[in-house]
Design a protein around this motif. Structure first.
Motif, PDB file in Angstrom:
ATOM      1  N   ILE A 100     -14.624 -36.654 -60.474  1.00 59.04           N
ATOM      2  CA  ILE A 100     -15.701 -36.833 -61.118  1.00 59.04           C
ATOM      3  C   ILE A 100     -16.504 -35.654 -61.341  1.00 59.04           C
ATOM      4  CG2 ILE A 100     -17.418 -38.409 -61.509  1.00 59.04           C
ATOM      5  CD1 ILE A 100     -16.035 -40.612 -60.009  1.00 59.04           C
ATOM      6  N   ALA A 101     -16.701 -34.979 -60.124  1.00 56.77           N
ATOM      7  CA  ALA A 101     -17.559 -33.721 -60.291  1.00 56.77           C
ATOM      8  C   ALA A 101     -17.015 -32.808 -61.300  1.00 56.77           C
ATOM      9  CB  ALA A 101     -17.591 -33.263 -58.814  1.00 56.77           C
ATOM     10  N   SER A 102     -15.546 -32.482 -61.109  1.00 60.17           N
ATOM     11  CA  SER A 102     -15.020 -31.560 -61.822  1.00 60.17           C
ATOM     12  C   SER A 102     -15.066 -31.856 -63.464  1.00 60.17           C
ATOM     13  CB  SER A 102     -13.374 -31.477 -61.954  1.00 60.17           C
ATOM     14  OG  SER A 102     -12.952 -31.340 -60.613  1.00 60.17           O
ATOM     15  N   PHE A 103     -15.078 -32.973 -63.777  1.00 66.85           N
ATOM     16  CA  PHE A 103     -15.364 -33.552 -65.263  1.00 66.85           C
ATOM     17  C   PHE A 103     -16.614 -33.230 -65.727  1.00 66.85           C
ATOM     18  CE2 PHE A 103     -11.226 -35.897 -64.976  1.00 66.85           C
ATOM     19  CZ  PHE A 103     -10.801 -35.731 -66.264  1.00 66.85           C
ATOM     20  N   THR A 104     -17.569 -33.652 -64.932  1.00 63.84           N
ATOM     21  CA  THR A 104     -18.918 -33.674 -65.205  1.00 63.84           C
ATOM     22  C   THR A 104     -19.886 -32.460 -64.749  1.00 63.84           C
ATOM     23  OG1 THR A 104     -19.567 -34.845 -63.407  1.00 63.84           O
ATOM     24  CG2 THR A 104     -19.084 -36.276 -65.173  1.00 63.84           C
ATOM     25  N   SER A 105     -19.301 -31.669 -64.056  1.00 68.36           N
ATOM     26  CA  SER A 105     -19.983 -30.323 -63.766  1.00 68.36           C
ATOM     27  C   SER A 105     -20.153 -29.419 -64.931  1.00 68.36           C
ATOM     28  CB  SER A 105     -19.513 -30.037 -62.015  1.00 68.36           C
ATOM     29  OG  SER A 105     -20.065 -28.657 -62.084  1.00 68.36           O
ATOM     30  N   GLY A 106     -20.902 -28.253 -64.706  1.00 67.35           N
ATOM     31  CA  GLY A 106     -20.787 -27.079 -65.413  1.00 67.35           C
ATOM     32  C   GLY A 106     -20.965 -25.805 -64.648  1.00 67.35           C
ATOM     33  N   PRO A 107     -21.117 -24.872 -65.549  1.00 62.03           N
ATOM     34  CA  PRO A 107     -21.375 -23.451 -64.762  1.00 62.03           C
ATOM     35  C   PRO A 107     -22.502 -23.732 -64.022  1.00 62.03           C
ATOM     36  CG  PRO A 107     -21.648 -23.460 -67.199  1.00 62.03           C
ATOM     37  CD  PRO A 107     -21.111 -24.797 -66.684  1.00 62.03           C
TER      38      PRO A 107
END
Lengths: 274, 300
Positions: free
Chosen positions: A205-212
């Motif tokens: 979920i973090a990989s999808f919703t996180s950004g730089p």
């Protein structure tokens, strides 16, 4: 109760636990390995822990993860407790079926679906992906776990205590904070811890919703693992395992002591009354 | 005034979590569905919106396309990925049950004094990171890993076994990661069981094995069902385990979705993959919800 703990029972318990713990024990042992080759033992060393502390990317990710974890677990605990109260106290309201569905479904929903759907929401409303979006995403799935934990405690809670407080003139809000909350506190605390570890743990979920700029520790670990197993990652994992197990064991000991103390007080009060 | 405040407070108890879940759980699914009906484009976000706002709804509804779904049904790769995900998840669920049931049973029969400790020992690995636990297996299963070293040393095998990057590794990974989910519900049904039933059966001349099949197992069914669903549903969409332990050739739908999204950047197609996966899981998810709701009701 008269139970016999047969040899078969003992064997299955021992084997089961060996299976559960052996990989973790091996991982911890090999984090102290001198050699860069993870599977060759070359003597005891703590150099990988030093290496880990000097790895700036890793440390930044750890800091992001800690902040996301504390913040999302705290919000999730409030929302999850409210959801549990709503499910336990209000057996009839419009849309209850949908509500209970939305509380239980995220428990089993494949993470790729949750991650993708939240990402598309954030894109649709034009939110920049980063710290805030990861936190919101973590709140959403972990509040449901909190709700289930708290609800199972509410089920066994004696509501006549609340009625007594209200009969004595306490408002529902006061009753909640003075009577209900202290009673369900152990469940609320373990709900918080569960939410925190879920957040600490989450990769997909973090990989999808996180950004730089908001790379979390699991994302960092994952990208390094893809390049190969290194003792440095073993060291990071060992630290995490140590932290979490200490926390869980300490919490359960404190919880048990409180429980014993509460029971003793109840018995004392009862004896006085008689 | 007091009464009004209380009334508002009691409404808020429902409204706040309800609104949160509507916004962050239900609406996102509708968006996924919407985007699955749009065409992909090379831009950011990489899709041509199927509609913008309510006003242009009707006009843009004409732009909806089922191309993504047609594509998924025509390309055998996707069908294979769905099928193999379901098979891998089902096999792993059975294996988890075979290992988890004896463990739960042994725990439930253990002396009362050590049961809380045993319970704690099952829950503890669940608290430690999923990623770390999967990662730990890489070092064990590698061709030059610890398992092969051990087996070579004992002389059981003369050539290292190829376990990593096979289905076997995925099975091990899923069983290992999801074992607590299987053990806990089964344990809680077995622990509540009245063992005098077994004694009665044995007094009446029923052999222990028959007593197990006729009494213990049927009573444990709710726990078994809950455990199986808790393992099966997330395992179908699992990404981390097939990716790290299964190698590049493994076909599982969670991985397919991930690579459509992150590697091919085809968001509409990834959305369509997600919608079909969700449809595939609707029945087990509803079963799980009913079981959960009933368990909570039964607690009262």
């Amino acid at each position: 109760m008269n139970t016999t703990w047969s040899r078969f029972n003992i064997a299955s318990v021992v084997l089961g636990f060996a299976f559960l713990y052996l990989p973790i024990v091996l991982l911890v042992i090999y984090s102290f390995n001198e050699s860069r080759l993870v599977t060759v033992w070359a003597g005891f060393s703590t150099k990988w822990y030093g290496e880990m502390l000097r790895n700036e990317g890793l440390m930044n990710a750890a800091w992001v993860t800690a902040r996301v974890g504390v913040l999302s677990a705290s919000i999730a605990t409030v929302l999850g407790t409210l959801a549990a109260l709503a499910l336990d106290r209000y057996t009839r309201f419009r849309g209850r079926l949908l509500f209970s569905g939305m509380v239980y479904a995220p428990l089993v929903m494949p993470e790729v679906i949750t991650g993708l759907s939240l990402l598309l929401l954030f894109v649709a409303v034009g939110m920049d992906r980063g710290f805030l979006t990861v936190t919101l995403a973590h709140v959403t799935f972990s509040m449901c776990f909190v709700a289930v934990v708290v609800q199972s405690r509410l089920v066994s809670f004696d509501r006549s205590l609340e009625e007594a407080a209200m009969d004595l003139g306490a408002t529902p809000v006061t009753t909640f904070f003075e009577v209900t909350l202290p009673n369900i506190l152990p469940a609320v605390v373990s709900g918080w811890m569960l939410a925190f570890t879920l957040s600490l743990d989450d990769l997909v979920i973090a990989s999808f919703t996180s950004g730089p700029g908001a790379t979390t520790l699991p994302m960092k670990i994952y990208s390094q693992v893809r390049l190969g197993v290194t003792p440095e990652i073993n060291a990071v994992c060992t630290v995490l395992i140590g932290l979490v197990s200490t926390g869980v064991i300490a919490a359960s000991i404190v919880g048990k002591r409180k429980e014993v103390q509460r029971r003793r007080e109840e018995q004392a009060a009862f004896a006085e009354g008689v | 005034m007091q009464k009004l405040l209380s009334a508002i407070a009691s409404r808020l108890v429902i409204i706040v979590p309800y609104a949160w879940l509507l916004i962050f759980f239900l609406i996102p699914f509708l968006i996924v569905f919407k985007i699955s009906l749009s065409t992909s484009a090379i831009s950011m976000p990489p899709y041509t919106p199927a509609f913008e706002g309510i006003g242009t709804w009707l006009e843009s509804a004409r732009k909806f396309t089922v191309d993504n779904y047609v594509w998924i049904t025509e390309d055998a790769l996707y069908a294979k990925a769905y099928l193999s995900s379901v098979i891998i998840a089902a096999v792993s669920t059975v294996l988890t049950l075979l290992l988890g049931f004896p463990l739960a049973y042994g725990m439930a029969r253990a002396p009362q004094s050590i049961r809380p400790t045993l319970l704690m020992l099952v829950i503890l690995p669940f608290w430690t990171s999923f990623l770390i636990r999967v990662y730990a297996w890489i070092g064990i299963l590698k061709p030059e890993g610890l398992l092969n070293q051990f087996l070579l040393w004992t002389g059981v095998i003369s050539e290292p076994l190829q376990i990593l990057n096979t289905h076997t590794a995925i099975f091990i990974g899923i069983v290992y990661s999801y074992l607590p989910f299987m053990v806990l519900p089964i344990y809680s049904t077995l622990e509540k069981m009245d063992y005098s039933l077994i004694e009665a059966a044995q007094d009446l001349g029923c052999p222990p094995i028959t007593a197990f099949w006729k009494i213990t197992l049927p009573l444990a069914i709710p726990g078994i069902l809950a455990g199986c669903l808790l393992v099966f549903i997330p395992a179908v969409g699992e990404f981390v385990i097939p990716d790290l332990l299964g190698g590049s050739r493994t076909l599982m739908i969670g991985k397919t979705l991930w690579s459509e999204f992150f590697n091919n950047r085809d968001w509409p197609l990834a959305s369509a993959v997600a919608i079909i996966l969700l449809l595939l899981l609707v029945v087990p998810i509803v079963l799980f919800q009913n079981a959960q709701a009933r368990a909570q009701e039964a607690g009262k």
